[in-house]
Every structure is written in C-alpha cells, then in structure tokens.
Design a protein around this motif. Structure first.
Motif, PDB file in Angstrom:
ATOM      1  N   ALA A 127      -0.923   8.397   3.119  1.00  0.00           N
ATOM      2  CA  ALA A 127       0.221   8.823   2.338  1.00  0.00           C
ATOM      3  C   ALA A 127      -0.261   9.427   1.178  1.00  0.00           C
ATOM      4  N   GLU A 128      -1.420   9.055   0.475  1.00  0.00           N
ATOM      5  CA  GLU A 128      -1.984   9.310  -0.827  1.00  0.00           C
ATOM      6  C   GLU A 128      -2.977  10.162  -1.144  1.00  0.00           C
ATOM      7  N   ALA A 129      -3.439  10.610   0.167  1.00  0.00           N
ATOM      8  CA  ALA A 129      -4.566  11.682  -0.005  1.00  0.00           C
ATOM      9  C   ALA A 129      -4.956  12.352   1.424  1.00  0.00           C
ATOM     10  N   VAL A 130      -5.514  13.477   1.312  1.00  0.00           N
ATOM     11  CA  VAL A 130      -6.012  14.326   2.568  1.00  0.00           C
ATOM     12  C   VAL A 130      -7.285  14.712   2.217  1.00  0.00           C
ATOM     13  N   GLY A 131      -8.250  14.505   3.249  1.00  0.00           N
ATOM     14  CA  GLY A 131      -9.480  14.839   2.939  1.00  0.00           C
ATOM     15  C   GLY A 131     -10.088  15.827   3.957  1.00  0.00           C
ATOM     16  N   TYR A 132     -11.291  16.452   3.753  1.00  0.00           N
ATOM     17  CA  TYR A 132     -11.810  17.384   4.643  1.00  0.00           C
ATOM     18  C   TYR A 132     -13.540  17.142   4.716  1.00  0.00           C
ATOM     19  N   GLY A 133     -14.073  17.564   5.836  1.00  0.00           N
ATOM     20  CA  GLY A 133     -15.561  17.662   5.955  1.00  0.00           C
ATOM     21  C   GLY A 133     -16.175  17.751   7.262  1.00  0.00           C
ATOM     22  N   THR A 134     -17.203  17.487   7.412  1.00  0.00           N
ATOM     23  CA  THR A 134     -17.862  17.754   8.660  1.00  0.00           C
ATOM     24  C   THR A 134     -17.862  16.601   9.710  1.00  0.00           C
ATOM     25  N   HIS A 150     -18.758  12.635  -2.175  1.00  0.00           N
ATOM     26  CA  HIS A 150     -17.603  13.501  -2.095  1.00  0.00           C
ATOM     27  C   HIS A 150     -16.976  13.893  -3.363  1.00  0.00           C
ATOM     28  N   VAL A 151     -16.221  14.868  -3.235  1.00  0.00           N
ATOM     29  CA  VAL A 151     -15.541  15.213  -4.534  1.00  0.00           C
ATOM     30  C   VAL A 151     -13.874  15.219  -4.327  1.00  0.00           C
ATOM     31  N   SER A 152     -13.409  14.413  -5.181  1.00  0.00           N
ATOM     32  CA  SER A 152     -11.784  14.741  -5.052  1.00  0.00           C
ATOM     33  C   SER A 152     -11.016  15.113  -6.423  1.00  0.00           C
ATOM     34  N   LEU A 153     -10.035  15.904  -5.999  1.00  0.00           N
ATOM     35  CA  LEU A 153      -9.177  16.604  -6.972  1.00  0.00           C
ATOM     36  C   LEU A 153      -7.983  16.281  -6.808  1.00  0.00           C
ATOM     37  N   GLY A 154      -7.035  16.199  -7.900  1.00  0.00           N
ATOM     38  CA  GLY A 154      -5.613  15.601  -8.269  1.00  0.00           C
ATOM     39  C   GLY A 154      -4.730  16.646  -7.238  1.00  0.00           C
ATOM     40  N   THR A 155      -3.796  16.157  -6.836  1.00  0.00           N
ATOM     41  CA  THR A 155      -2.378  16.877  -6.373  1.00  0.00           C
ATOM     42  C   THR A 155      -1.129  16.248  -6.539  1.00  0.00           C
ATOM     43  N   SER A 156      -0.220  16.909  -6.987  1.00  0.00           N
ATOM     44  CA  SER A 156       1.286  16.297  -7.211  1.00  0.00           C
ATOM     45  C   SER A 156       2.067  16.280  -5.846  1.00  0.00           C
ATOM     46  N   ASP A 157       1.591  17.077  -4.787  1.00  0.00           N
ATOM     47  CA  ASP A 157       2.234  17.126  -3.521  1.00  0.00           C
ATOM     48  C   ASP A 157       1.250  17.199  -2.269  1.00  0.00           C
ATOM     49  N   ILE A 158       1.251  16.155  -1.692  1.00  0.00           N
ATOM     50  CA  ILE A 158       0.119  15.892  -0.288  1.00  0.00           C
ATOM     51  C   ILE A 158       0.586  16.812   0.505  1.00  0.00           C
ATOM     52  N   ASP A 159       2.015  16.929   0.929  1.00  0.00           N
ATOM     53  CA  ASP A 159       2.364  17.806   1.952  1.00  0.00           C
ATOM     54  C   ASP A 159       1.967  19.198   1.716  1.00  0.00           C
ATOM     55  N   SER A 166     -11.697  15.896  -1.269  1.00  0.00           N
ATOM     56  CA  SER A 166     -10.086  15.196  -0.818  1.00  0.00           C
ATOM     57  C   SER A 166      -9.403  15.680  -2.010  1.00  0.00           C
ATOM     58  N   LEU A 167      -8.078  15.705  -1.762  1.00  0.00           N
ATOM     59  CA  LEU A 167      -6.906  15.717  -2.554  1.00  0.00           C
ATOM     60  C   LEU A 167      -6.139  14.376  -2.800  1.00  0.00           C
ATOM     61  N   ASN A 168      -5.834  13.989  -3.875  1.00  0.00           N
ATOM     62  CA  ASN A 168      -5.237  12.649  -4.168  1.00  0.00           C
ATOM     63  C   ASN A 168      -4.305  12.699  -5.028  1.00  0.00           C
ATOM     64  N   LEU A 169      -3.148  12.015  -4.717  1.00  0.00           N
ATOM     65  CA  LEU A 169      -2.055  11.617  -5.787  1.00  0.00           C
ATOM     66  C   LEU A 169      -2.712  10.914  -6.736  1.00  0.00           C
ATOM     67  N   PRO A 170      -2.215  11.085  -8.153  1.00  0.00           N
ATOM     68  CA  PRO A 170      -3.060   9.995  -9.148  1.00  0.00           C
ATOM     69  C   PRO A 170      -2.172   8.817  -8.924  1.00  0.00           C
ATOM     70  N   ARG A 207      -7.233  29.646  -7.313  1.00  0.00           N
ATOM     71  CA  ARG A 207      -6.740  28.362  -7.847  1.00  0.00           C
ATOM     72  C   ARG A 207      -5.601  27.792  -6.609  1.00  0.00           C
ATOM     73  N   ASP A 208      -5.718  26.652  -6.466  1.00  0.00           N
ATOM     74  CA  ASP A 208      -4.898  26.054  -5.390  1.00  0.00           C
ATOM     75  C   ASP A 208      -3.523  25.854  -6.061  1.00  0.00           C
ATOM     76  N   PRO A 209      -2.443  25.726  -5.309  1.00  0.00           N
ATOM     77  CA  PRO A 209      -1.097  25.412  -5.795  1.00  0.00           C
ATOM     78  C   PRO A 209      -0.898  24.394  -6.850  1.00  0.00           C
ATOM     79  N   ASP A 210      -1.911  23.413  -7.257  1.00  0.00           N
ATOM     80  CA  ASP A 210      -1.909  22.736  -8.394  1.00  0.00           C
ATOM     81  C   ASP A 210      -2.790  23.136  -9.384  1.00  0.00           C
ATOM     82  N   GLY A 211      -3.288  24.258  -9.197  1.00  0.00           N
ATOM     83  CA  GLY A 211      -3.950  25.003 -10.441  1.00  0.00           C
ATOM     84  C   GLY A 211      -5.557  24.394 -10.247  1.00  0.00           C
ATOM     85  N   ASN A 212      -6.075  23.615  -9.384  1.00  0.00           N
ATOM     86  CA  ASN A 212      -7.504  23.492  -8.987  1.00  0.00           C
ATOM     87  C   ASN A 212      -8.095  24.758  -8.830  1.00  0.00           C
TER      88      ASN A 212
END
Length: 125
Positions: A35-42, A4-13, A48-52, A110-115
């Motif tokens: 609370a600290e991550a949201v992930g996607y797959g099949t 999997h691949v994870s990127l950072g986010t400052s705002d999970i919601d 996933s996006l994770n809070l640092p 680019r997503d709202p966090d710049g990813n």
C-alpha cells in the motif's frame, strides 16, 4: 555498498503506472508492491517509490537523481520516450555527454513527482 535507493511519491498508483513500463527498459521488474511502496529490481528490490511515513507530501530532492544503466544507446532513447509517454517530463534528451566520457550517452527525465532519473550507457554505438 548500496543495497537500494528509495524516492518519495505522493501517489503510489501513479508511480506504478509510470515506473512499470519505464523500468522494463533497463530490465527491472516489480519486486515490491504494498500500500505504501512499489519497488523494482532483478530479484531483490534495488529501487523503490514510497509514500512519506509522516503523511506529508513527497518532494523531489534538489540535485538528487537515480541512474539506471542500460546496455545500448537505443535503450536510452526508448527509456526517454517511454518516460515521456507515461507522464514524465524531459530533463535532458538522449545524447552524448562527452564531458563525462567520449562514449557516455544518456537521457534525463523527471517522473510525475519531480524525481530525476537517468538512463546512461557507455556503448560506442
């Protein structure tokens, strides 16, 4: 082989609001929601996006991007449009990228966090 691949986010919601509709285009569904991550797959989480973990603000990696292959060019167009309506910003509109392949059709946002994320296809039409 990647698991999997994870990127950072400052705002999970905000990440959920952005990625739920965007990931529906390449037919990925939410597979992780804590609370600290949201992930996607099949089935299992592939992205996933994770809070640092250290509480520092997330930052987008320079040159790093994740591509989600789609089946048709219309799905590339849809991915781009949905991402922009969900608060993303354009980083390369849908179109052919012949420098990669004669049929390489892709869009970059680019997503709202710049990813940086991309939807490519090799479909001829």
């Amino acid at each position: 082989m990647l698991h999997h691949v994870s990127l950072g986010t400052s705002d999970i919601d905000r990440a959920r609001r952005f990625y739920d509709p965007v990931m529906a285009v390449p037919e990925l569904r939410r597979t992780l929601d804590v609370a600290e991550a949201v992930g996607y797959g099949t089935g299992t989480t592939m992205f996933s996006l994770n809070l640092p973990a250290d509480g520092a603000p997330a930052s987008a990696g320079n040159g790093t991007h994740v591509a989600f292959e789609v089946e048709y060019r219309a799905m590339v167009d849809q991915f781009y449009a949905v991402a922009l309506t969900q608060g993303g910003s354009g980083n390369g509109p849908p179109g052919l990228r012949p420098e990669y392949d004669a049929h390489y059709y892709a869009a970059f946002v680019r997503d709202p966090d710049g990813n940086k994320i991309e939807a490519p296809t090799f479909a001829a039409g």
